[in-house]
Enzyme design. Structure first.
Site, mmCIF file in Angstrom:
data_model
loop_
_atom_site.group_PDB
_atom_site.id
_atom_site.type_symbol
_atom_site.label_atom_id
_atom_site.label_comp_id
_atom_site.label_asym_id
_atom_site.label_seq_id
_atom_site.Cartn_x
_atom_site.Cartn_y
_atom_site.Cartn_z
ATOM 1 N N ALA A 1 -4.760 7.421 -4.006
ATOM 2 C CA ALA A 1 -3.407 6.953 -4.315
ATOM 3 C C ALA A 1 -3.498 5.447 -4.524
ATOM 4 O O ALA A 1 -3.576 4.677 -3.554
ATOM 5 C CB ALA A 1 -2.448 7.303 -3.179
ATOM 6 N N THR B 1 0.852 -1.195 0.000
ATOM 7 C CA THR B 1 0.000 0.000 0.000
ATOM 8 C C THR B 1 0.887 1.244 0.000
ATOM 9 O O THR B 1 2.048 1.183 -0.367
ATOM 10 C CB THR B 1 -0.961 -0.016 1.209
ATOM 11 O OG1 THR B 1 -1.935 1.013 1.036
ATOM 12 C CG2 THR B 1 -0.226 0.176 2.525
ATOM 13 N N ASN B 2 0.339 2.382 0.395
ATOM 14 C CA ASN B 2 1.088 3.644 0.432
ATOM 15 C C ASN B 2 0.637 4.460 1.648
ATOM 16 O O ASN B 2 -0.171 3.996 2.448
ATOM 17 C CB ASN B 2 0.900 4.422 -0.869
ATOM 18 C CG ASN B 2 -0.577 4.673 -1.171
ATOM 19 O OD1 ASN B 2 -1.257 5.407 -0.462
ATOM 20 N ND2 ASN B 2 -1.087 4.033 -2.225
ATOM 21 N N HIS B 3 1.151 5.702 1.739
ATOM 22 C CA HIS B 3 0.921 6.507 2.955
ATOM 23 C C HIS B 3 -0.335 7.387 2.894
ATOM 24 O O HIS B 3 -0.561 8.189 3.801
ATOM 25 C CB HIS B 3 2.128 7.413 3.207
ATOM 26 C CG HIS B 3 3.392 6.666 3.509
ATOM 27 N ND1 HIS B 3 3.544 5.885 4.632
ATOM 28 C CD2 HIS B 3 4.561 6.571 2.825
ATOM 29 C CE1 HIS B 3 4.748 5.349 4.647
ATOM 30 N NE2 HIS B 3 5.397 5.748 3.557
#
Length: 388
Positions: free
Chosen positions: A268, A201-203
């Site tokens: 995102a 995943t991402n932030h």
């Protein structure tokens, strides 16, 4: 709030105080002539913010007239002299106040105050008509005792009258301008499984997308929010569709797309996924672990190919060469507006309540929106969209 050089300038102090009592954040800019009638210290004390004057044009750390223009939700010119009305009508920017006003895209409220003869002069009448034609709100002055010692039209209205007029105009101008529009917004992150325990995943926290959804609802739009996992509360009056993976987001976006007027892809998404996620937790048996990643569908590019009537807006989270990478993405994905930001900075972007973004549109010069709350950024996004 912009104060210009008329005798009624002293009354602006009462107006600042009234705004602060109502919970507004107020920043004041003054012409040189205005400082002859009321001191910047008075306005600084009442507004609890520094006051902008012509001396600020040489300020080293920022571009101050652009800073206040980007910061403002509304611009109130009080009192508005015949001189500043003429400058606004003709786009002149020869001091701090007129430079900031020329850079402001927010709603403007002009409160004229001057001698009756100046007010009724054909040039002033023509200039006020020009402002109104440009969509600027102009309040009719009162009739009363003027500074020259006689009765006439041109007196600044009472503070309560001005506040009521601005509130009515603001509600009409802002809250209803997207009524009847169907808006689709994606937000948050997507997650791609490695095994039943781990994922890619991402932030992203979803704050920007949720601020966009809230703004669109407040302006009267019918909003669908497709969101990956976040810790944020649901936005009231929004059709909420939760997803996890990029493929799930693609499915829901495409299902809604034909009926939508405006699409804002703020999520995102994961560009890659594990080709064959493990069905059981992967045990730590060696010092290295190899996984084969395959590319996910490019949702935004796919929408750019098949859009018809829709306005398509994308985001670009970059860590280097912001403008160049964003311009390439805008062209490749056939976007009407691309919003780029530098996610390598810790004070903006992922997880922050603030952002600083660059707007790119085909055929237009890039527009930098300085560091501000994501709520304010969301307002500027839809202000730009509604100008299409």
């Amino acid at each position: 709030m912009y104060i210009t050089g008329g005798i009624a300038a002293y009354k602006a102090a009462y107006f600042v105080r009234a705004l602060v009592k109502e919970g507004a954040q107020v920043k004041v800019a003054m012409t040189k002539a205005a400082t002859d009638f009321i001191t910047p210290m008075t306005l600084k004390t009442l507004s609890r913010n520094r006051v902008y004057t012509d001396d600020m044009l040489a300020y080293d750390e920022i571009v101050p007239h652009i800073e206040i223009a980007d910061w403002s939700d509304e611009a109130v010119i009080i009192p508005a002299t015949a001189n500043v009305i003429a400058k606004m009508a003709h786009g002149l920017a020869d001091d701090f106040v007129t430079s900031a006003l020329l850079a402001s895209n927010c709603p403007k409220f002009v409160i004229p105050a001057m001698n009756e003869k100046m007010l009724n002069n054909e040039a002033t009448v023509r200039n006020i008509k020009c402002l109104k034609a440009d969509g600027i709100n102009v309040l009719e002055p009162d009739v009363g005792f003027l500074a020259e010692g006689y009765e006439g039209k041109g007196r600044l209205p009472a503070t309560t009258v001005i506040l009521e007029w601005i509130n009515q105009k603001s509600k009409h101008a802002v809250l209803d301008d997207m009524r009847g529009k169907r808006v689709l917004i994606t937000a948050g992150k997507t997650v791609e499984a490695i095994d039943p325990v781990r994922y890619i995943t991402n932030h992203s926290t979803g704050k920007m997308g949720y601020a966009l959804a809230q703004e669109a609802v407040e302006r009267g739009a019918e909003v669908t929010l497709i969101s990956g996992p976040t810790d944020l509360p649901k936005v009231p009056k929004v059709k909420f569709i939760p997803i996890n993976t990029t493929s799930e987001m693609a499915r829901e976006v495409n299902r809604c797309f034909e009926q939508i007027d405006i699409v804002v892809m703020a999520a995102a998404v994961s560009d890659y996924r594990v080709e064959k996620p493990a069905t059981q937790k992967i045990k730590k048996k060696s010092d290295t672990l190899e996984m084969k990643l395959i590319k996910n569908v490019d949702i935004l590019k796919d929408l750019g190919r098949k859009k018809k009537k829709q306005i398509l807006v994308g985001f670009a989270a970059e860590t280097q060469n912001l403008r160049e990478n964003a311009a390439r993405k805008m062209q490749e994905k056939n976007l009407d507006l691309l919003i780029a930001n530098d996610v390598s900075r810790r004070d903006i972007g992922f997880g922050s309540d603030q952002n600083e973004v660059l707007f790119l549109r085909p055929g237009h010069e890039p527009l930098l929106i300085g560091k501000n709350d994501k709520k304010k950024i969301a307002q500027r996004v839809f202000d730009c969209i509604m100008d299409f």
